[in-house]
Design an enzyme around this catalytic site. Structure first.
Site, PDB file in Angstrom:
ATOM      1  N   HIS A 138       0.820  -1.239   0.000  1.00 20.74           N
ATOM      2  CA  HIS A 138       0.000   0.000   0.000  1.00 20.74           C
ATOM      3  C   HIS A 138       0.845   1.277   0.000  1.00 20.74           C
ATOM      4  O   HIS A 138       0.305   2.364  -0.232  1.00 20.74           O
ATOM      5  CB  HIS A 138      -0.922   0.037   1.227  1.00 20.74           C
ATOM      6  CG  HIS A 138      -1.955  -1.037   1.244  1.00 20.74           C
ATOM      7  ND1 HIS A 138      -2.862  -1.208   0.222  1.00 20.74           N
ATOM      8  CD2 HIS A 138      -2.226  -2.014   2.151  1.00 20.74           C
ATOM      9  CE1 HIS A 138      -3.643  -2.247   0.508  1.00 20.74           C
ATOM     10  NE2 HIS A 138      -3.275  -2.752   1.666  1.00 20.74           N
ATOM     11  N   ASP A 184      -4.241 -12.843   3.970  1.00 21.56           N
ATOM     12  CA  ASP A 184      -5.547 -12.378   4.436  1.00 21.56           C
ATOM     13  C   ASP A 184      -6.683 -12.861   3.537  1.00 21.56           C
ATOM     14  O   ASP A 184      -7.851 -12.543   3.782  1.00 21.56           O
ATOM     15  CB  ASP A 184      -5.583 -10.845   4.633  1.00 21.56           C
ATOM     16  CG  ASP A 184      -4.777 -10.078   3.610  1.00 21.56           C
ATOM     17  OD1 ASP A 184      -4.337 -10.682   2.611  1.00 21.56           O
ATOM     18  OD2 ASP A 184      -4.600  -8.851   3.802  1.00 21.56           O
ATOM     19  N   HIS A 211      -6.123  -7.320  -0.279  1.00 20.09           N
ATOM     20  CA  HIS A 211      -6.317  -5.908  -0.628  1.00 20.09           C
ATOM     21  C   HIS A 211      -5.602  -5.574  -1.931  1.00 20.09           C
ATOM     22  O   HIS A 211      -4.589  -6.190  -2.257  1.00 20.09           O
ATOM     23  CB  HIS A 211      -5.762  -5.024   0.493  1.00 20.09           C
ATOM     24  CG  HIS A 211      -6.361  -5.301   1.838  1.00 20.09           C
ATOM     25  ND1 HIS A 211      -5.797  -6.189   2.728  1.00 20.09           N
ATOM     26  CD2 HIS A 211      -7.478  -4.822   2.415  1.00 20.09           C
ATOM     27  CE1 HIS A 211      -6.552  -6.235   3.820  1.00 20.09           C
ATOM     28  NE2 HIS A 211      -7.583  -5.425   3.658  1.00 20.09           N
ATOM     29  N   ASP A 266      -2.623 -10.751  -2.259  1.00 22.57           N
ATOM     30  CA  ASP A 266      -3.156 -10.221  -0.994  1.00 22.57           C
ATOM     31  C   ASP A 266      -4.643  -9.902  -1.157  1.00 22.57           C
ATOM     32  O   ASP A 266      -5.115  -9.602  -2.249  1.00 22.57           O
ATOM     33  CB  ASP A 266      -2.383  -8.947  -0.626  1.00 22.57           C
ATOM     34  CG  ASP A 266      -2.693  -8.438   0.780  1.00 22.57           C
ATOM     35  OD1 ASP A 266      -1.935  -8.768   1.702  1.00 22.57           O
ATOM     36  OD2 ASP A 266      -3.697  -7.711   0.943  1.00 22.57           O
TER      37      ASP A 266
END
Ligand SMILES: [Zn+2]
Length: 350
Positions: A126, A250, A165, A163
Site C-alpha cells: 500500500h 488475508d 487488498h 493479498d
C-alpha cells in the site's frame, strides 16, 4: 529438492504498530517458531539480511518521504496514516524488509538460490511514493522489482499480488512502466478502493497492469482458475526474467479482515501455478514477499505449505484445484478481464 532461501530476522519484530493492531510482531513469531519445528528446521537457506540503501529506496520513494520515515527512529508512536503508526524500531525494520528482499532477489538471480520467501514486516504494497498507507512504510515489492531491473539487468519482471487488498502503492509506482507487469487479485470494493478491471496501466504501461477485483466468497478453486486462465497465459506471453509475489495471507478462510475462503492447500496450489510459469519463462526464479495475513494459525499453516511447495517437498496440482471452481463466479471474472485486456494480450483473445 530446490535451494529455497528465507529472509528472517528478529529485528522485524521491533516494528510495533500499536496495541491490538492486527499487523503485530506475533505474526512473525508464529512463523519463525514453525520454521524451527522438527519437520522444517534446516530445510531452508537463510539469506543474510541487510538494510536497503538510499539509492534503492529512491527507485520508488521521494527523498522527503524517506526522511519522514527516518525521523521516526528511536521515537515513540508516530501516526503516518490513520492505519499506520511507527515505533522506535520501525524505520530500521522497514529498511531491513526492503533490503532483505533485495538481497534474496540478488541471490535468486545469481543462481545461489532457486527461489526465496522474504518473511518480513512491515508489509509494503500500500505504500506510495510519498505516503505510508495500510500498515505499509516502504513498498518492498515495487522496490524489489525496480532493483532487479536497475541493479541486475532484468528486462522484464512480473509482480503477482494475491493479498486480499489491492496493492495501490505498487500499481501507482509501476503503472507507466511496461517492463514490470503488475497482476492483482483482491476483494472489491474494499480498502483501499482502487483495482477496478479498467485500471490497466497508463501511457507506455497500458496493458501492463492486470486487475482482478473479486466479491467475497472466492476460494481455492476460483483463485486457481484465475491463475490458470488469466495469469498463466498473460505471464507466458509477457515472458518475465523474474517473478515477484506479494503474498498476503488475508485471503485465508479464517482471516478477520477478509471474506475469502482460501486454505493452506489453496496457497500451495497458487504457488505451484506460479512455479510452473516461472519454470517456462525464467528458470523458476521466484521471490515471494510477505504482505498481509492476520489469522495467526492460518498465516503459519499457509506459509508452511508455500515453503514446502517452493522447496519441492510437495507438488500440488493447480489444474486439479482449478477444476473445483464455481464456474459461474469464474466466468464473470474472466469476462471482466477479457473485456479490458483482449486488446493488449493475444493470449486473451480466444
Ligand atoms: Zn492485505
Amino acid at each position: 529438492m530446490n535451494k529455497t532461501g528465507i529472509v528472517r530476522d528478529n529485528r522485524y519484530m521491533d516494528h510495533q504498530a500499536g496495541a491490538f493492531h492486527p499487523e503485530s510482531p506475533k505474526r512473525l513469531e508464529v512463523v519463525y517458531s514453525m520454521l524451527d519445528e522438527q519437520d522444517m528446521a534446516g530445510l531452508f537457506q537463510e539469506v543474510p539480511v541487510r538494510r536497503a540503501e538510499q539509492e534503492e529506496l529512491l527507485l520508488i520513494h521521494s527523498p522527503e518521504y524517506i526522511d519522514r520515515v527516518a525521523s521516526t527512529e528511536g521515537k515513540g508512536p508516530q501516526a503516518l496514516d490513520p492505519d499506520t503508526s511507527t515505533s522506535s524500531g520501525s524505520y530500521v525494520a522497514a529498511l531491513l524488509a526492503a533490503g532483505g528482499l533485495c538481497q534474496a532477489i540478488s541471490m535468486v538471480i545469481s543462481g545461489e538460490l532457486d527461489n526465496a520467501f522474504a518473511l518480513v514486516r512491515p508489509p509494503g504494497h500500500h505504500a506510495e511514493r510519498s505516503r505510508a498507507m495500510g500498515f505499509c512504510l516502504f513498498n518492498n515489492a515495487a522496490i524489489g522489482a525496480r532493483y532487479a531491473r536497475e541493479f541486475h539487468g532484468m528486462k522484464k519482471i512480473l509482480v503477482v499480488d494475491w493479498d486480499l487488498h489491492h496493492g495501490n502503492g505498487t500499481q501507482r509506482s509501476l503503472e507507466e512502466d511496461p517492463s514490470i507487469l503488475y497482476f492483482s487479485t483482491h476483494q472489491y470494493p474494499y480498502y483501499p478502493g482502487s483495482g477496478a478491471f479498467d485500471q490497466a496501466g497508463r501511457g507506455e504501461g497500458e496493458g501492463f497492469t492486470v486487475n482482478v477485483p473479486l466479491s467475497t466468497g472466492h476460494g481455492n478453486g476460483e483463485y486457481a482458475g484465475i491463475f490458470e486462465k488469466i495469469l498463466k497465459p498473460v505471464a507466458l506471453e509477457f515472458d518475465p526474467d523474474l517473478i515477484l509475489v506479494s503474498a498476503g495471507f488475508d485471503i485465508h478462510e479464517n482471516d478477520p479482515l477478509g471474506g475469502m475462503n482460501v486454505t493452506p492447500d489453496g496457497f500451495a496450489g497458487l504457488t505451484r501455478s506460479i512455479m510452473e510459469m516461472a519454470g517456462e519463462c525464467c528458470d523458476g526464479k521466484i521471490v515471494i514477499t510477505l504482505e498481509g495475513g492476520y489469522d495467526l494459525m492460518g498465516l503459519r499453516d499457509s506459509i508452511k505449505t508455500v515453503l514446502k511447495e517452493l522447496a519441492g517437498l510437495s507438488e500440488t496440482s493447480s489444474r486439479d484445484m482449478a477444476a473445483l471452481a464455481d464456474q459461474r463466479k469464474l466466468d464473470y471474472v474472466l469476462a471482466g478481464v477479457h473485456e479490458v485486456h483482449k486488446m493488449f494480450w493475444k493470449s486473451l483473445q480466444a
